[in-house]
Design a protein around this motif. Structure first.
Motif, PDB file in Angstrom:
ATOM      1  N   GLY A 346       0.809  -1.215   0.000  1.00  0.00           N
ATOM      2  CA  GLY A 346       0.000   0.000   0.000  1.00  0.00           C
ATOM      3  C   GLY A 346       0.842   1.265   0.000  1.00  0.00           C
ATOM      4  O   GLY A 346       2.049   1.245   0.288  1.00  0.00           O
ATOM      5  N   LEU A 347       0.188   2.370  -0.294  1.00  0.00           N
ATOM      6  CA  LEU A 347       0.863   3.660  -0.371  1.00  0.00           C
ATOM      7  C   LEU A 347       1.510   4.035   0.949  1.00  0.00           C
ATOM      8  O   LEU A 347       2.647   4.528   0.975  1.00  0.00           O
ATOM      9  CB  LEU A 347      -0.137   4.748  -0.785  1.00  0.00           C
ATOM     10  CG  LEU A 347       0.354   6.206  -0.706  1.00  0.00           C
ATOM     11  CD1 LEU A 347       1.553   6.420  -1.637  1.00  0.00           C
ATOM     12  CD2 LEU A 347      -0.772   7.173  -1.045  1.00  0.00           C
ATOM     13  N   ASP A 348       0.807   3.832   2.073  1.00  0.00           N
ATOM     14  CA  ASP A 348       1.337   4.283   3.354  1.00  0.00           C
ATOM     15  C   ASP A 348       2.650   3.584   3.697  1.00  0.00           C
ATOM     16  O   ASP A 348       3.605   4.208   4.157  1.00  0.00           O
ATOM     17  CB  ASP A 348       0.306   4.077   4.469  1.00  0.00           C
ATOM     18  CG  ASP A 348      -0.228   2.655   4.520  1.00  0.00           C
ATOM     19  OD1 ASP A 348      -0.021   1.913   3.553  1.00  0.00           O
ATOM     20  OD2 ASP A 348      -0.867   2.294   5.533  1.00  0.00           O
ATOM     21  N   ARG A 349       2.751   2.291   3.417  1.00  0.00           N
ATOM     22  CA  ARG A 349       3.960   1.549   3.761  1.00  0.00           C
ATOM     23  C   ARG A 349       5.102   1.854   2.795  1.00  0.00           C
ATOM     24  O   ARG A 349       6.259   1.990   3.202  1.00  0.00           O
ATOM     25  CB  ARG A 349       3.663   0.048   3.791  1.00  0.00           C
ATOM     26  CG  ARG A 349       2.570  -0.333   4.779  1.00  0.00           C
ATOM     27  CD  ARG A 349       2.247  -1.809   4.735  1.00  0.00           C
ATOM     28  NE  ARG A 349       3.290  -2.619   5.345  1.00  0.00           N
ATOM     29  CZ  ARG A 349       3.282  -3.948   5.364  1.00  0.00           C
ATOM     30  NH1 ARG A 349       2.292  -4.595   4.763  1.00  0.00           N
ATOM     31  NH2 ARG A 349       4.248  -4.621   5.945  1.00  0.00           N
ATOM     32  N   ILE A 350       4.786   1.978   1.525  1.00  0.00           N
ATOM     33  CA  ILE A 350       5.834   2.299   0.553  1.00  0.00           C
ATOM     34  C   ILE A 350       6.372   3.700   0.775  1.00  0.00           C
ATOM     35  O   ILE A 350       7.592   3.929   0.761  1.00  0.00           O
ATOM     36  CB  ILE A 350       5.295   2.143  -0.887  1.00  0.00           C
ATOM     37  CG1 ILE A 350       5.021   0.671  -1.195  1.00  0.00           C
ATOM     38  CG2 ILE A 350       6.287   2.719  -1.896  1.00  0.00           C
ATOM     39  CD1 ILE A 350       4.455   0.432  -2.585  1.00  0.00           C
ATOM     40  N   LEU A 351       5.482   4.661   0.987  1.00  0.00           N
ATOM     41  CA  LEU A 351       5.913   6.034   1.244  1.00  0.00           C
ATOM     42  C   LEU A 351       6.775   6.095   2.492  1.00  0.00           C
ATOM     43  O   LEU A 351       7.801   6.793   2.517  1.00  0.00           O
ATOM     44  CB  LEU A 351       4.698   6.948   1.400  1.00  0.00           C
ATOM     45  CG  LEU A 351       4.996   8.420   1.707  1.00  0.00           C
ATOM     46  CD1 LEU A 351       5.795   9.056   0.571  1.00  0.00           C
ATOM     47  CD2 LEU A 351       3.697   9.196   1.951  1.00  0.00           C
TER      48      LEU A 351
END
Length: 416
Positions: A346-351
């Motif tokens: 997901g975006l939150d973990r990758i970011l």
């Protein structure tokens, strides 16, 4: 990659060795293997040496760039640059390097003694093992690296102030930056004479630590996967410790993968800001965001010049701060989008992972080891760019500054 560095037959793969070496030299702390399990004692010594060399080299490099910048400019600009930009003065190189070395070794020695004593007395570690654990984590903390010799990092010591506070203290001191520490040693009792860098970094550090502690503790207070299982005093300690670690040291006493997405986003902001200049901290530095804050404040209040603590900021500093933030934001967004294309995270973990790599923090949401090879290469490049990019870019922009002999007529486009 030597077989003696890895537990078991054979040596580490090229990518594993490259990622670990880059993370150590860039004092980041992200890993693709379990440090205490995968690497032998020899491998851990190599990692420790890379952390020490990387941390000392980064502080020296940043400080000497300040000296180079001061000497490159005219006399008036030299004094202004030395006083307001790096605060290391225009003295000799030898004095600066010796000062950095003395401060580094002093902080590491005190931290190592405290940690070794705690491991020996409180956890029944043998004298040799306690000393090794104390020295390794002291060097890692002072250099804001975040490497630990425990598979769960420092989660097992979440409620122990005798472990958490010395580590946090070393991280804070290393993150202040050599110019600030050097000036505090000389002029601690005369705050009115402090250079502008010190006046921005000290209150900025305190403010971010306090706000970060309140934010993390409040959001995670009742979460059973993080703070909810601890006593109230331990929750505050864990919140403070994790707030400190977002200042570019990748130790964690909580399971980062279990944090609320809002907590991760708030930590992204803290990591992106970073610590003080010419130190072991990463990020874009407190001074950069302080300049942006005062630019916005001046514009909102209707001022015509950006004044900070009785000093006027040159317009070149405005442009440098804006340029660095925009370029860094573009790098983080680009790397995040690329990793989202090649993975299912997901975006939150990758970011979080990308910002942690760029800011050389080392905190991980638990996806680094599971990224494909090309994704790990991207993080290697981001770590390298984040470690050397901001300071070299700022210096390059300052050195390229040339007065023009003419100006074009003004015209205002519509804004907003």
């Amino acid at each position: 990659m030597l077989p003696t560095s890895r537990v078991g037959p054979g040596g580490a793969s090229f990518l594993e060795a490259l990622f670990t070496a880059t993370s150590a030299v860039c004092v980041t702390g992200l890993t693709v293997v379990d440090t205490p399990v995968y690497w032998t004692g020899a491998g851990q010594v190599i990692i420790l040496a890379l952390i020490q060399i990387g941390g000392f080299g980064i502080m020296s490099f940043a400080s000497l760039l300040g000296v180079l910048l001061a000497r490159h400019l005219g006399l008036r600009s030299r004094i202004s640059t030395a006083a307001e930009t790096k605060s290391v003065g225009i003295g000799d190189v030898r004095r600066i390097l010796l000062g950095i070395l003395k401060i580094t070794l002093l902080v590491e020695a005190i931290t190592a003694v405290l940690l070794s004593g705690r491991f020996f007395v409180g956890y029944d570690r043998g004298p040799a093992e306690a000393l090794w654990l104390g020295v390794f984590h002291a060097v890692s903390a002072c250099n804001n690296a975040g490497f630990a010799l425990f598979s769960d990092n420092l989660v097992g010591y979440v409620g122990d102030p005798w472990i958490c506070l010395p580590v946090a203290g070393a991280v804070i001191l290393g993150g202040l930056g050599f110019p600030v520490l050097f000036e505090l040693r000389r002029r601690f009792r005369y705050p009115r004479k402090w250079f502008l860098t010190t006046k921005l970094v000290l209150p900025g550090t305190v403010l971010l630590l306090v706000l970060g502690t309140i934010f993390i503790t409040a959001v995670e207070w009742s979460s059973p996967a993080t703070l909810g299982q601890l006593r109230p005093d331990q929750r505050v300690l864990a919140g403070f410790f994790q707030s400190t670690m977002t200042r570019t040291a990748g130790f964690n006493s909580l399971d980062i993968g279990q944090l609320h997405p809002v907590t991760l986003l708030g930590m992204d902001v803290l990591m992106f800001i970073g610590g003080g200049p010419a130190g072991t901290a990463g990020g874009l530095k407190i001074t950069t965001f302080a300049v942006l804050f005062f630019i916005v404040y001046t514009e909102i209040s209707g001022g015509t010049a950006v004044n900070v603590f009785g000093k006027r900021l040159p317009r070149s500093v405005h442009r440098q701060a804006i340029s660095i933030v925009l370029l860094a934001g573009a790098l983080v967004v680009g790397a995040t989008m690329f990793l989202m294309l090649i993975t299912d995270f997901g975006l939150d973990r990758i970011l979080f992972e990308v910002v942690s790599a760029f800011a050389t923090v080392g905190l991980s949401a638990g996806i680094t080891a599971d990224l494909p090879s090309v994704g790990q290469v991207v993080l290697i490049l981001v770590m390298f760019a984040g470690r050397l990019g901001p300071v070299t870019l700022a210096s390059a922009l300052a050195l390229r500054s040339r007065p023009l002999q003419f100006e074009y007529p003004k015209e205002r486009p519509l804004i907003g």
